[in-house]
Enzyme design. Structure first.
Site, short mmCIF file in Angstrom:
data_model
loop_
_atom_site.label_atom_id
_atom_site.label_comp_id
_atom_site.label_asym_id
_atom_site.label_seq_id
_atom_site.Cartn_x
_atom_site.Cartn_y
_atom_site.Cartn_z
N GLU A 35 22.51 60.49 63.06
CA GLU A 35 21.11 60.54 62.87
C GLU A 35 20.41 61.60 62.38
OE1 GLU A 35 18.99 60.05 66.87
OE2 GLU A 35 20.61 58.08 67.29
N HIS B 131 7.58 58.71 64.88
CA HIS B 131 8.74 57.83 64.26
C HIS B 131 8.64 57.19 63.14
CE1 HIS B 131 12.73 55.99 64.28
NE2 HIS B 131 13.00 55.74 65.13
N ARG C 55 12.85 64.24 61.41
CA ARG C 55 11.92 63.07 61.28
C ARG C 55 10.52 63.10 60.34
NH1 ARG C 55 13.05 60.47 67.34
NH2 ARG C 55 15.14 59.91 66.44
N HIS D 100 5.33 59.13 68.88
CA HIS D 100 6.87 57.97 69.61
C HIS D 100 7.13 59.64 70.35
CE1 HIS D 100 10.46 56.94 69.94
NE2 HIS D 100 11.22 57.97 69.44
N ARG E 275 11.31 67.30 67.43
CA ARG E 275 12.75 67.25 68.59
C ARG E 275 13.57 67.25 67.93
NH1 ARG E 275 14.79 62.12 70.67
NH2 ARG E 275 13.07 61.23 69.52
#
Length: 537
Positions: free
Chosen positions: A115, A243, A291, A352, A387
């Site tokens: 990811e 997100h 992200r 998120h 994160r």
């Protein structure tokens, strides 16, 4: 009621702690409180997976540590990052032993995903419902222990400290102790007290303070708000991870359907309304950038084109591969008329994950004695300003384990006196309160909170927006506190009160951070400050 271990929350953090306590102390009582069903948690909705180094030929602890530090944008506690990455492998093995089933290749090796922000393939997953599978395994393991009791539909109102014994408690009080909690039993509609030697907060996130979120409706920041009211330390609340790719459905409020980042890891491409693949204009890593970068890029494209969403293109991914990896996403898209082999998937950012929260040390200890925190409600130092994808389930298990190890030592050396004040703690006083005449006073205020936070404290912020948000939240706080003092408690009123508190903390921390770093981007301070600091309230 009195218990040895009190666990508030039934996600991966809470259940991991509860299982360990029940195993280690078969003669002691473990009580788990959840405000809805036991499996209705943020864990359940974690699609992507859990990050951990399992292929040491291609991957290493050092690589995972470095990826986490890069994503955290200078604010990670390096010692904590090393702890989580290195100890996380044992915790993954542990949950596999408890029955969690991660996807495997034909030869029996685990399938590893990749990811945004990860330099190697290291994400273990179960289709696109990894969290649900881990939750299932933990709940089934829980049933093996007779000393664990799970109380459902029980809303925690407040932590019990010396404040309830008549002492003046402030932020500077050095020895605040937690004796347990007051809860609203939704079956009896009575406020009860539960006393405990050790209390773990595993209450999840606070995504519901935003109009659009991937979090379930229970994610109202209850743990953070309770600790703040109890004069405990809260940290870095301004870092709210949006997100990048929640499914855009016109008119849908509240919980949005998540399109996991793993879809882009498998080759999904973001496109604007003109069909252009735009990520290359924002970052050399394109669709696999961290992200915060992807979310801001989408936000920028939406503003430039005047649209409410962009698109995720998976038409080039073989259907067999897509349905094998993402069956839940495939069925959801199909249910609303989207054929992923022919159509682009409309997506937009949604709140998120909260990287800040209740400040803890490396053993999960909060600033309040006998009180631990783990999972999304905690700020351990792992995530820093942003994160890294799929690190959250890992962190929850590692810090639940470490909290349990520290609590065990306290119990064995009789340092913990959490429930020892039982006779002195008063019952809840509801004298003078009446049932609310109009629920609209609560429901409308909740909508206002979500509107304020979405419009003024979103992906991109300004000083003017933050000041306006603070003024409006102050008014809502005054109105809600007046209602709280005169009204019989309900979950809706308690959640509203918690959401206003959490929103205030997000705005307050954002005001103090006079720079742009990680998930916090303020156009009045577009550069990073040379002073790297945590904001602690």
């Amino acid at each position: 009621m009195q218990t040895d271990f009190l666990v508030i929350g039934s996600g991966i953090a809470g259940l991991t702690f509860a299982l360990k306590a029940a195993q280690q102390f078969p003669d002691k009582k473990v009580l788990v409180i959840t405000k809805t069903q036991a499996d209705e948690t943020n864990t359940k909705y974690a699609q992507g997976g859990i990050a951990g180094v399992t292929d040491f030929e291609k991957d290493s602890f050092d690589k995972h540590i470095e990826d986490t530090l890069v994503a955290g944008d200078g604010l990670c506690n390096k010692a904590v990052v090393e702890i989580v990455v290195k100890e996380g492998v044992d915790r993954i093995r542990e949950i596999i032993d408890w029955g969690a089933r991660f996807d495997k290749e034909a030869d029996g090796d685990y399938k590893l995903g990749k990811e945004g922000g990860h330099s190697e393939f290291r994400i273990l997953h179960h289709k696109d419902v990894t969290g649900r599978e881990m939750e299932r395994a933990l709940l089934e393991a829980l049933n093996s222990y007779k000393n664990i009791e799970v109380i459902k539909h029980c809303f925690v109102v407040d932590l019990i400290t010396q404040h309830h014994l008549g002492y003046l408690i402030t932020k500077s009080t050095p020895d605040i102790e937690c004796y347990g909690v007051y809860v609203l039993n939704r079956e009896t509609n009575q406020i009860e007290k539960i006393l405990a030697n050790i209390t773990l907060l595993a209450t999840g996130g606070n995504g519901q303070v935003y109009r659009s979120t991937t979090n379930p409706y229970i994610a109202t920041g209850d743990g953070v708000a309770m600790v703040y009211r109890a004069k405990g330390r809260i940290e870095n609340m301004e870092f709210i991870q949006f997100h990048p790719t929640a499914l855009y459905e016109p008119g849908v409020r509240g919980q949005s359907f998540l399109i996991t980042e793993a879809v882009r890891g498998d080759g999904g491409i973001l496109r604007n309304k003109n069909g252009e693949a735009f990520m290359e204009r924002y970052d050399s890593r394109k669709d696999l950038a961290p992200r915060d970068i992807v979310a801001r890029a989408i936000d920028s494209e939406m503003k430039i084109t005047g649209t409410e969403h962009v698109y995720l293109d998976v038409r080039h991914i073989p259907l067999e591969k897509f349905t094998e990896h993402f069956p839940n996403i495939y069925e959801k898209c199909k249910s609303i008329g989207i054929d992923v082999t022919k159509h682009l998937i409309p997506v937009a950012p949604a709140a998120h994950y909260s990287c800040g929260g209740i400040k803890t040390d490396e053993w999960g200890r909060t600033s309040i004695k006998n009180l631990y925190a783990a999972g999304e409600c905690a700020s351990t130092g792992l995530h820093g300003a942003n994160r890294l994808a799929s690190n959250s389930l890992l962190e929850a298990m590692v810090f639940s384990h470490r909290s349990f190890m520290d609590a065990t030592q306290k119990l064995q050396t009789k340092e913990s006196t959490g429930g020892g004040q039982g006779g002195a703690v008063p019952d809840w006083n509801a004298a003078g309160t009446t049932k609310p005449k109009e629920m609209i006073l609560i429901t409308q205020s909740l909508k206002e909170v979500q509107q304020i936070m979405s419009d003024y404290v979103g992906i991109v912020r300004t000083n003017t927006r933050l000041a306006r948000a603070l003024k409006r939240l102050d008014l809502l706080w005054e109105e809600t506190e007046a209602l709280y003092q005169t009204t019989t408690l309900s979950p809706q009123l308690c959640e509203l009160r918690n959401m206003i508190t959490v929103s205030y903390l997000i705005v307050k921390c954002a005001n103090f951070r006079e720079e742009s770093r990680g998930l916090h981007f303020n156009t009045d301070y577009p550069q990073k400050s040379e002073l790297v600091q945590n904001i602690v309230l």
